[in-house]
Motif scaffolding. Sequence first.
Motif, PDB file in Angstrom:
ATOM      1  N   MET A  75       0.845  -1.175   0.000  1.00 46.83           N
ATOM      2  CA  MET A  75       0.000   0.000   0.000  1.00 46.83           C
ATOM      3  C   MET A  75       0.891   1.239   0.000  1.00 46.83           C
ATOM      4  O   MET A  75       1.871   1.299   0.714  1.00 46.83           O
ATOM      5  N   GLY A  76       0.524   2.238  -0.781  1.00 43.53           N
ATOM      6  CA  GLY A  76       1.311   3.452  -0.890  1.00 43.53           C
ATOM      7  C   GLY A  76       0.927   4.496   0.141  1.00 43.53           C
ATOM      8  O   GLY A  76       0.169   4.222   1.076  1.00 43.53           O
ATOM      9  N   PRO A  77       1.431   5.696  -0.049  1.00 44.81           N
ATOM     10  CA  PRO A  77       1.116   6.784   0.878  1.00 44.81           C
ATOM     11  C   PRO A  77      -0.362   7.178   0.784  1.00 44.81           C
ATOM     12  O   PRO A  77      -1.022   6.885  -0.207  1.00 44.81           O
ATOM     13  N   PRO A  78      -0.897   7.832   1.812  1.00 44.50           N
ATOM     14  CA  PRO A  78      -2.306   8.265   1.771  1.00 44.50           C
ATOM     15  C   PRO A  78      -2.555   9.182   0.578  1.00 44.50           C
ATOM     16  O   PRO A  78      -1.688   9.966   0.199  1.00 44.50           O
ATOM     17  N   GLN A  79      -3.739   9.049  -0.015  1.00 42.94           N
ATOM     18  CA  GLN A  79      -4.097   9.886  -1.156  1.00 42.94           C
ATOM     19  C   GLN A  79      -4.508  11.271  -0.675  1.00 42.94           C
ATOM     20  O   GLN A  79      -5.104  11.423   0.385  1.00 42.94           O
ATOM     21  N   THR A  80      -4.197  12.258  -1.484  1.00 45.63           N
ATOM     22  CA  THR A  80      -4.629  13.626  -1.203  1.00 45.63           C
ATOM     23  C   THR A  80      -5.373  14.139  -2.421  1.00 45.63           C
ATOM     24  O   THR A  80      -5.249  13.587  -3.508  1.00 45.63           O
ATOM     25  N   GLY A  81      -6.158  15.182  -2.244  1.00 48.25           N
ATOM     26  CA  GLY A  81      -6.887  15.752  -3.365  1.00 48.25           C
ATOM     27  C   GLY A  81      -8.381  15.560  -3.212  1.00 48.25           C
ATOM     28  O   GLY A  81      -8.923  15.560  -2.112  1.00 48.25           O
ATOM     29  N   ILE A  82      -9.057  15.354  -4.319  1.00 42.37           N
ATOM     30  CA  ILE A  82     -10.514  15.253  -4.336  1.00 42.37           C
ATOM     31  C   ILE A  82     -10.947  13.834  -4.005  1.00 42.37           C
ATOM     32  O   ILE A  82     -10.454  12.873  -4.571  1.00 42.37           O
ATOM     33  N   PHE A  83     -11.858  13.720  -3.078  1.00 44.98           N
ATOM     34  CA  PHE A  83     -12.402  12.423  -2.697  1.00 44.98           C
ATOM     35  C   PHE A  83     -13.885  12.389  -3.038  1.00 44.98           C
ATOM     36  O   PHE A  83     -14.571  13.399  -2.998  1.00 44.98           O
ATOM     37  N   SER A  84     -14.366  11.218  -3.355  1.00 47.83           N
ATOM     38  CA  SER A  84     -15.786  11.039  -3.633  1.00 47.83           C
ATOM     39  C   SER A  84     -16.542  10.972  -2.309  1.00 47.83           C
ATOM     40  O   SER A  84     -16.266  10.120  -1.473  1.00 47.83           O
ATOM     41  N   ILE A  85     -17.473  11.876  -2.115  1.00 45.50           N
ATOM     42  CA  ILE A  85     -18.285  11.900  -0.895  1.00 45.50           C
ATOM     43  C   ILE A  85     -19.732  11.644  -1.276  1.00 45.50           C
ATOM     44  O   ILE A  85     -20.280  12.306  -2.158  1.00 45.50           O
ATOM     45  N   GLN A  86     -20.334  10.670  -0.625  1.00 40.03           N
ATOM     46  CA  GLN A  86     -21.733  10.367  -0.878  1.00 40.03           C
ATOM     47  C   GLN A  86     -22.605  11.457  -0.262  1.00 40.03           C
ATOM     48  O   GLN A  86     -22.405  11.821   0.899  1.00 40.03           O
TER      49      GLN A  86
END
Length: 65
Positions: free
Chosen positions: A1-12
């Motif tokens: 597993m890589g580093p945590p993602q940053t940026g836009i996340f899909s929010i329900q």
Amino acid sequence: MGPPQTGIFSIQPVRPTGCRFRTRCPLYVTLAAPQRPICETTEPAMTESPAGVGHRAACHHTGRG
């Protein structure tokens, strides 16, 4: 597993309880306070509308006079 993602996340989106249209319903804002709780807690069933044959509506207050 890589580093945590940053940026836009899909929010329900959070759907309101009760009638899904009440937050933008022109009738809801005209209702007296005692008539509003059903809209806030119970999703209405689709029924024949008094607007005419073939018209259906999902509203607790359809046909109110």
